[in-house]
Scaffold this active site. Structure first.
Site, short mmCIF file in Angstrom:
data_model
loop_
_atom_site.label_atom_id
_atom_site.label_comp_id
_atom_site.label_asym_id
_atom_site.label_seq_id
_atom_site.Cartn_x
_atom_site.Cartn_y
_atom_site.Cartn_z
N ASP A 316 41.27 -18.41 44.61
CA ASP A 316 40.76 -17.14 45.15
C ASP A 316 41.84 -16.35 45.90
OD1 ASP A 316 38.30 -17.71 44.10
OD2 ASP A 316 37.46 -18.48 45.97
N LYS A 343 36.56 -14.18 36.95
CA LYS A 343 36.08 -14.04 38.34
C LYS A 343 35.26 -12.76 38.46
CE LYS A 343 37.81 -17.83 39.86
NZ LYS A 343 36.89 -18.92 40.19
C1 S3P Z 1 33.63 -21.66 44.46
C2 S3P Z 1 34.44 -22.14 43.46
C3 S3P Z 1 35.44 -21.30 42.78
C4 S3P Z 1 35.79 -20.08 43.60
C5 S3P Z 1 34.57 -19.37 44.11
C6 S3P Z 1 33.75 -20.28 44.99
C7 S3P Z 1 32.62 -22.56 45.04
O1 S3P Z 1 34.91 -20.87 41.55
O2 S3P Z 1 36.58 -19.20 42.82
O3 S3P Z 1 34.95 -18.23 44.87
O4 S3P Z 1 32.07 -22.25 46.12
O5 S3P Z 1 32.36 -23.62 44.45
P1 S3P Z 1 34.99 -21.77 40.21
O6 S3P Z 1 34.13 -22.95 40.39
O7 S3P Z 1 34.50 -20.86 39.13
O8 S3P Z 1 36.44 -22.12 40.06
#
Ligand code: S3P
Length: 428
Positions: A316, A343
Site C-alpha cells: 500500500d 487496487k
Molecule cells: C489488506 C490487504 C492488502 C492491502 C489492503 C488491506 C488487508 O490487500 O492492500 O489495503 O487488510 O488484509 P490484498 O490482500 O489484496 O493484498
C-alpha cells in the site's frame, strides 16, 4: 472537499504526529468482536469510511455496536445470534470489508447481497469466491461471481487445504474466517508472507489456530471469546509523513505509536536502504501487535531495487515510495508488484500519470515501475483517480514542487485518513 490546491512548502517540516488507527486491524477488530461472545472494547479505532462499512454490515445483522470517536464497544452475542440482513449490504470502496465478509457470510445460514461503489464493482472477487466455492459456498454474481454485486446463500462449509495463488492477506483472511464455520480443519498456505493481523487476532479471541512457517490451520469454532483491542497507528498512513520528512530539506518529524508488525514494515526497510535518517524508539507489544515511535529527518537518498518478498510488506506504500524515489539519487526499480493493478485503481498507471505530470522521470512496467532521480518537481493539476493513497501521495509531492499542485478530488482521503490535512498543516 473536492478540488484542493496546495502551495509548495519552502521550509523544514517539524513536529509530532499521532497517525490514526490501522485500517486492517480496525476491520478485524469489528469482525471478531461481532462474532465473539461478550463485550469487546476497541480503542484508537480508525474512524474512516472503509471501517464504517464493516460496522454497518454487522449492525445490519443485529449486532449492537456503539461508537464514540475512536472508541467502539461491541456487545457480542456469538455467531448464532447473527440475523439475515433485511437490505443488501453496501461496502462502498472497501475491498477488505468485501473480501473478509465473503468468508463469513458464506458460512452463515442466511441470504445476503453485497455491492459497492464504482471502483469496488471493478475489482476481482474470484480470488476469494473460488476458494470459498471449494469449501462448498454458494455465491453468485456478475461475471460468474467475480464482480459485485454478489449474492451469498450461507450454508455449512467444509474445511480444506488451500495454497494461495495470489499474495493477498484479504484472500488468506477470507478463507481462515470461513474456516471458523467449516467442518474439520482449514489450512491456508502462502508462498510469500502477507500481513498476519487476522491470525494474531484470532489467537487473541481464543480461536483454535496453529501456525507453522507459511502455513496456518484453523479448526471450526463457534465460541470466540471477546477481547479488548487497542489499535496501533497505521504505518500505511505514517508512510506519507515518513516520506515528507525524508524529502523536505531540514525536516525532523516524529510519528508516535505506529504499528510495527514485521509483515507491514517494508517501508522502514526501504527508507533505511535508501540512506534515510530514521530512528525507532519505545518499541513495545500492545494487544499482540508491536508499536513504537518513529523519527525521520531529511537526508540525501539513493535509489534501490524493491522486489520479491518485501512487496506484500509495503504494497500500500508503493505510491508514496515512488515519490520518494523521484527525490533519491539514481535509479529505483520496483518489481513483482503486479497486484497494484487491482487496487482501488490501477496504481501503476495512476502513479506514473501523477508523478510524470509533476515532472518526475518514471516509467511503468508490467509489474512495477522504474524511477530515475533526483528530479526537481513542478506544479500542476493531478488526478486522484478517487484513490485515497494517490490523493495523499499528490499532497506530499506538493511539498517539494516549485509551484502549486491542484488535486482534482481529495475527498477519497477520508477512506483511511480523515485528519490527513490537519496533520499536514500542523507540521508546516
Ligand atoms: C489488506 C490487504 C492488502 C492491502 C489492503 C488491506 C488487508 O490487500 O492492500 O489495503 O487488510 O488484509 P490484498 O490482500 O489484496 O493484498
Amino acid at each position: 472537499m473536492a478540488e484542493v490546491t496546495l502551495a509548495p512548502c519552502n521550509h523544514a517540516l517539524s513536529g509530532e504526529i499521532e497517525v490514526p488507527g490501522d485500517k486492517s486491524i480496525s476491520h478485524r477488530a469489528i469482525i471478531l468482536g461481532s462474532l465473539a461472545n461478550g463485550v469487546t472494547n476497541i480503542t484508537n479505532f480508525l474512524d474512516g469510511e472503509d471501517c464504517m462499512r464493516t460496522i454497518h454490515a454487522f449492525q445490519s445483522m443485529g449486532v449492537s455496536i456503539t461508537k464514540e470517536g475512536s472508541t467502539v464497544t461491541i456487545d457480542g452475542k456469538g455467531i448464532s445470534a447473527l440475523k439475515e440482513p433485511k437490505e443488501p449490504l453496501y461496502f462502498g470502496n472497501s475491498g477488505t470489508t468485501t473480501r473478509l465478509m465473503l468468508g463469513i457470510l458464506s458460512g452463515l445460514n442466511f441470504f445476503t447481497t453485497i455491492y459497492g461503489d464504482e471502483s469496488l464493482a471493478k475489482r476481482p472477487m474470484d480470488r476469494v469466491v473460488n476458494p470459498l466455492r471449494e469449501m462448498d459456498a454458494t455465491i453468485d454474481g456478475r461475471n460468474t461471481g467475480n464482480l459485485l454485486p454478489l449474492s451469498i446463500r450461507g450454508k455449512q462449509l467444509k474445511g480444506m487445504e488451500y495454497t494461495l495463488p495470489v499474495k493477498s492477506a484479504q484472500v488468506k483472511s477470507a478463507v481462515l474466517l470461513a474456516g471458523l464455520f467449516a467442518d474439520g480443519n482449514t489450512t491456508v498456505v502462502e508462498k510469500t508472507q502477507t500481513r498476519d493481523h487476522t491470525e494474531n487476532m484470532l489467537e487473541a479471541f481464543g480461536a483454535d489456530i496453529t501456525r507453522s512457517g507459511l502455513s496456518t490451520t484453523i479448526t471450526s469454532n463457534h465460541k470466540l471469546i471477546a477481547s479488548d483491542v487497542h489499535v496501533p497507528g497505521d504505518i500505511s498512513s505514517a508512510a506519507f509523513f515518513l516520506v515528507a520528512g525524508a524529502i523536505v530539506q531540514g525536516s525532523d518529524i516524529t510519528l508516535n505509536n505506529v504499528g510495527l508488525n514485521e509483515t507491514r514494515t517494508g517501508i522502514i526497510d526501504v527508507l533505511i536502504k535508501m540512506d534515510a535518517d530514521l530512528e525507532i524508539q519505545n518499541k513495545r507489544l500492545v494487544s499482540g501487535e508491536w508499536i513504537g515511535d518513529i523519527t525521520i529527518r531529511h537526508s540525501e537518498l539513493k535509489g534501490i531495487t524493491i522486489d520479491g518478498e518485501i512487496i506484500p510488506r509495503l504494497i500500500d506504500e508503493i505510491p508514496v515510495i515512488a515519490l520518494l524515489a523521484s527525490q533519491a539519487n539514481g535509479e529505483t526499480v520496483i518489481k513483482d508488484a503486479e497486484e497494484l493493478k487491482v487496487k482501488e485503481t490501477d496504481r501503476i498507471a495512476a502513479v506514473v500519470d501523477v508523478l510524470s505530470t509533476l515532472g518526475a522521470n518514471i516509467q511503468g512496467t508490467e509489474d512495477g515501475m522504474i524511477i530515475k532521480g533526483k528530479t526537481p518537481l513542478k506544479g500542476g493539476k493531478i488526478a486522484s483517480y478517487h484513490d485515497h493513497r494517490i490523493a495523499m501521495m499528490g499532497a506530499i509531492a506538493s511539498l517539494v514542487t516549485n509551484d502549486t499542485v491542484t488535486i482534482d478530488d481529495a475527498s477519497s482521503i477520508s477512506i483511511s485518513y480523515p485528519s490527513f490535512f490537519e496533520h499536514l498543516n500542523s507540521l508546516k
